[in-house]
Design an enzyme around this catalytic site. Structure first.
Site, PDB file in Angstrom:
ATOM      1  N   ASP A   6       0.077   1.635  -4.201  1.00  0.00           N
ATOM      2  CA  ASP A   6       0.238   0.651  -3.515  1.00  0.00           C
ATOM      3  C   ASP A   6       1.449  -0.318  -4.978  1.00  0.00           C
ATOM      4  O   ASP A   6       2.177  -0.594  -5.441  1.00  0.00           O
ATOM      5  CB  ASP A   6      -1.066  -0.613  -4.525  1.00  0.00           C
ATOM      6  CG  ASP A   6      -1.733  -0.687  -6.224  1.00  0.00           C
ATOM      7  OD1 ASP A   6      -0.843   0.157  -6.918  1.00  0.00           O
ATOM      8  OD2 ASP A   6      -1.071  -1.667  -6.337  1.00  0.00           O
ATOM      9  N   SER A  19      -5.147   0.956  -5.011  1.00  0.00           N
ATOM     10  CA  SER A  19      -3.623   1.515  -5.760  1.00  0.00           C
ATOM     11  C   SER A  19      -3.962   2.658  -5.253  1.00  0.00           C
ATOM     12  O   SER A  19      -3.777   4.170  -4.585  1.00  0.00           O
ATOM     13  CB  SER A  19      -4.386   1.134  -7.147  1.00  0.00           C
ATOM     14  OG  SER A  19      -3.744   1.565  -7.929  1.00  0.00           O
ATOM     15  N   ASP A  40       2.867   5.787  -7.234  1.00  0.00           N
ATOM     16  CA  ASP A  40       0.942   4.994  -7.038  1.00  0.00           C
ATOM     17  C   ASP A  40       0.717   4.403  -5.615  1.00  0.00           C
ATOM     18  O   ASP A  40       1.906   4.273  -5.010  1.00  0.00           O
ATOM     19  CB  ASP A  40       0.001   5.298  -7.765  1.00  0.00           C
ATOM     20  CG  ASP A  40      -0.019   3.223  -8.183  1.00  0.00           C
ATOM     21  OD1 ASP A  40       0.502   2.964  -7.956  1.00  0.00           O
ATOM     22  OD2 ASP A  40      -1.817   2.497  -8.720  1.00  0.00           O
TER      23      ASP A  40
END
Length: 447
Positions: free
Chosen positions: A243, A104, A241
């Site tokens: 992902d 992430s 971000d």
């Protein structure tokens, strides 16, 4: 690594904490747990596997795939795709399991593994605990034709982008957007989706090289986006971000529009169109008190959960609600997605702007944020936050703040630290109380 699963899958230093061996064992254990639950009964099981742009995702993908194939699970490789894209294809392809390899918003050296159940929903705590219990156990290995097979699913990005565009009902023509893709998983999908819906898009940080993901860009580093929006004279900017399961916004003057404000805008949009189920939105205990007050004034109830989009999702499913999210920019619109989706969020904010003719700043004005100070305290024992002296200090601070603020202290679920959050009527007061409590944390929870 201690307990393997955190608040959002398994995460750690790639090839340090999160090794190829652990990735393989996790995928085998996940296959066994789902098989024991009867998820594979009567058919040959299928998993889909996606990843973000980190170089470590390449060896971790190979390990995950090897584990699944060795457990008799067929695999469709999705390649680089946002987490919500993997969730979408888990559902639409009828897969029994989805796997996303990503850390992430974490720095590039980290990586992680998230598992998704059939339908694209995150696994609940009980299943994760069962997977941990199955790690390293002896098992009977399939042989011959019973082992799994792997194939490339080359149209993954196309299918996900088409789905995103279909969720909008009003053309976005005339809206100028700067989009920060964080050099991550949405570097291709996000610009294509916004352009496909009619927006005029300038993409920045959309040339991933495996090393630059989240590097001074994306939703945790907004300086470049703020400057680009002002320089280009754009109407709005969005930052994803690594992902792309979260999204923050920037208005035309470069001011940040955070997850609470985004959630308030979308709640108003759904309420005005009669689509906000039970006139309720789900948020976490980190949501600004100003958000809660604004929703109350608008006749919208707020259900608050522990921090983590998995808990928001659980509350949404339990209550039948269709909107929830976090201050960090995780927004879940369950009419269209099973998890937070940053691109989807950006599209529906743009649609609200197009429908109302209002700027993002005007829409965000529905709530006034109370000054909020967050202090991260590393190097402490985050398992002892129930310390009596610390509890007394928190109670004293809460009495001092009264109805004009609040205190939240919690152990991070993804990092080795304790977070101290204080809201007050002035930033100076919030800072003074937060720093005071952080000192108590350091003293009482020192390792």
């Amino acid at each position: 690594m201690g307990r393997v699963f955190g608040t959002d899958g398994v995460r750690g230093l790639a090839n340090g904490d999160l090794t190829a061996e652990l990735a393989l064992e996790l995928s085998v254990a996940a296959a066994h747990v789902l098989a024991e639950r009867g998820e594979f009964a009567g058919h040959r099981p299928l998993a889909v596997v996606g990843r973000d742009t980190r170089i470590s995702g390449e060896f971790l993908e190979s390990a995950v795939v090897a584990g699944l194939l060795s457990a008799g699970v067929d695999v469709a490789l999705l390649g680089v795709l946002p987490t919500p894209g993997v969730a979408h294809l888990t559902k639409t392809l009828g897969a029994d399991l989805g796997v996303m390899i990503s850390a992430s918003h974490n720095p590039m050296p980290d990586n992680g593994i998230k598992f998704l159940a059939r339908g694209g929903e995150k696994l609940d705590d009980a299943i994760e605990e069962a997977i941990e219990a199955h790690l390293h156990q002896e098992w009977e290995r399939p042989t011959g034709a019973a082992v799994g097979r792997v194939r490339q699913h080359a149209t993954a990005v196309d299918e996900y982008v088409a789905h995103l565009v279909r969720t909008t009902n009003k053309p976005l023509a005339g809206l100028r957007v700067v989009l920060d893709c964080a050099e991550g998983a949405a570097s291709e999908a996000a610009p294509r989706a916004l352009i496909g819906a009619g927006a005029d898009v300038t993409a920045i940080h959309a040339q991933p090289d495996g090393l630059n993901i989240n590097d001074n860009c994306g939703s945790t580093h907004l300086a470049d986006l703020r400057a680009a929006v002002v320089k280009d004279g754009a109407d709005v900017g969005f930052a994803l971000d690594g992902d792309a399961d979260r999204c923050l916004a920037v208005d035309a003057e470069g001011n940040v529009v955070d997850g609470d404000q985004i959630l308030a805008i979308l709640a108003g949009s759904l309420r005005d169109s009669g689509r906000l189920r039970a006139d309720t939105v789900v948020a976490t205990v980190m949501s600004n008190l100003g958000f809660v007050r604004a929703m109350r004034d608008a006749g919208v109830a707020v259900r608050q959960t522990k921090v983590g989009d998995r808990y928001v999702l659980e509350a949404m499913r339990a209550g039948g609600y269709n909107l929830g999210g976090e201050q960090s920019g995780h927004v879940i619109m369950s009419d269209h997605a099973t998890t937070g989706d940053g691109i989807l969020t950006a599209l529906h904010l743009l649609e609200r702007m197009a429908t109302t003719g209002a700027s993002i700043a005007e829409l965000a004005g529905v709530m006034s944020r109370l000054p909020q100070v967050l202090v991260n305290v590393p190097g402490v024992d985050k398992t002892r936050t129930d310390d009596e002296v610390l509890g007394a200090a928190i109670a004293e601070a809460e009495t001092e703040l009264g109805d004009g603020g609040r205190v939240l202290l919690r152990a991070s679920g993804t990092e080795p630290l304790v977070r101290v959050m204080v809201e007050a009527l002035t930033e100076a007061h919030a800072r003074e109380v937060a720093d005071r409590l952080a000192d108590v944390v350091r003293e009482r929870l020192a390792l």
